[in-house]
Enzyme design. Sequence first.
Site, PDB file in Angstrom:
ATOM      1  N   CYS A 168      34.156  40.830  18.459  1.00  0.00           N
ATOM      2  CA  CYS A 168      35.341  40.388  19.443  1.00  0.00           C
ATOM      3  C   CYS A 168      35.170  39.054  20.020  1.00  0.00           C
ATOM      4  O   CYS A 168      34.642  38.775  21.239  1.00  0.00           O
ATOM      5  CB  CYS A 168      35.501  41.445  20.671  1.00  0.00           C
ATOM      6  SG  CYS A 168      36.081  42.987  20.018  1.00  0.00           S
ATOM      7  N   GLU A 169      35.031  37.924  19.284  1.00  0.00           N
ATOM      8  CA  GLU A 169      34.621  36.606  19.544  1.00  0.00           C
ATOM      9  C   GLU A 169      35.451  35.708  18.457  1.00  0.00           C
ATOM     10  O   GLU A 169      35.556  36.013  17.265  1.00  0.00           O
ATOM     11  CB  GLU A 169      33.140  36.192  19.430  1.00  0.00           C
ATOM     12  CG  GLU A 169      32.217  36.795  20.026  1.00  0.00           C
ATOM     13  CD  GLU A 169      32.071  36.136  21.487  1.00  0.00           C
ATOM     14  OE1 GLU A 169      32.674  35.060  21.623  1.00  0.00           O
ATOM     15  OE2 GLU A 169      31.536  36.818  22.516  1.00  0.00           O
TER      16      GLU A 169
END
Length: 432
Positions: free
Chosen positions: A348-349
Amino acid sequence: MLPLFFEASFRMRAPDDKFPPTASRLLEAAEAFGTPTYVYDEAVVRARVARLREHLKGLPLRLLYAMKANANPALLKIIREEGLGVDVVSPGEMELALRIGFLPERILFSANNMTDDEMHEAHGQGVMLNIGELSRLARFGEAYPGAEVCVRLNPAVGGGHHAHVVTGGERSKFGIPVADLGRVRALLRKHDLRLAGLHQHIGSGIMSTSLIWRAVRVLLEAARSFDELSFINLGGGFGVPYRPGERPLDLENFHRAIVEPLKAFRAAHPSPDLTFLFEPGRYFVAEAGALLTRVNTLKAANGRLFAGTDSGMNHLIRPAIYDAYHHVVNLSNPDGPLRTYDVVGNICESGDYFARDREIAEIREGDVLAVLDVGAYGLSMASLYNLRPLPAEALLPAAPGAAPRLLRPRRSPRALIDAFLAEHTGRARATV
Ligand SMILES: Cc1ncc(COP(=O)(O)O)c(C=O)c1O
């Protein structure tokens, strides 16, 4: 049905000079051990050691391996069999090196900003310390007057593939500035220390032999006035070609420009047993490693085509922090027509990518990709971010016909969380 612009983005495949000759063995490893898996090619490691040795022929030489690049125990054993020592930068690396069987005298402890405990630990193991701060040199002298020590200098020259890996020059925290040599000399005298070695390491991923030579000249100038030196350690930092068609470091030129002057320097130096050390990490292992990852999701959005994989920046952080290029090939469909992809991970980046705007042979969901040249600073910089387990690790043995060998299995998420909770609660299998 694919949107029209994908049809338009087809190209014929160009010859790919980076397509791995071991592709079928890599696919075999993906079949046998699943993905994500780091795979290391033993033959490549041995070949790189041999190639560097060949180009340093004629020098009184000791090669160390900077094990921060990749501390996989199987690779360390190969490195030990090749007769190398190791450069270590933490008590953990030192402990591992000793347990792998490296003799203390083949280990150099180069931790920066070390604690007193770390200093005592290394010295107590009979491992030589490489000290890069004046205050640490003073404390070492107070604790062990009369001992031997190596001093790391900052030769005011630095370089590398990215600003984050430059370890010489005026902005670098590493080494004692060469301008402070007088203070080094005073401390050595005060504590009766013997300067066994002088060291420098100016950065990583250096492709210019002239830059290396500029730094070497500074170190040699400093070494001239220390008669009792046993060794001069010229560090690592040798770059490797990551992009197709990129030229490798010119080792022939390196030999001409550096080895001959080193020989002349040694002939003129009063120390009878002066030896030269190099301590590369990347050069020995980078090109030996591939990260195998499976594409599970293809997504067309806003004119881009994302190939979403089961790995990510938690396993290979170099693209995110250095914008590093790693070549990506589609092992499952090598002859497919070229399309342009963003190859991304499952973290989640938005910095979670392996390649952007990259032409790759057509990818289908389920295909196995190989991210190449990840043997150095790949798994060694990996993390448990998002609480996803680390990849498995496997070896392609050098013996002809030998099957890929699993070195370390991948943990299941449940096993990872068992260990995580156990560490926090002290109970073997805990819930909270
Ligand atoms: C002291 C020291 N020696 C050697 C190396 C190895 O560098 P490379 O992998 O670029 O050869 C490093 C890397 O940062 C280092 O800090």
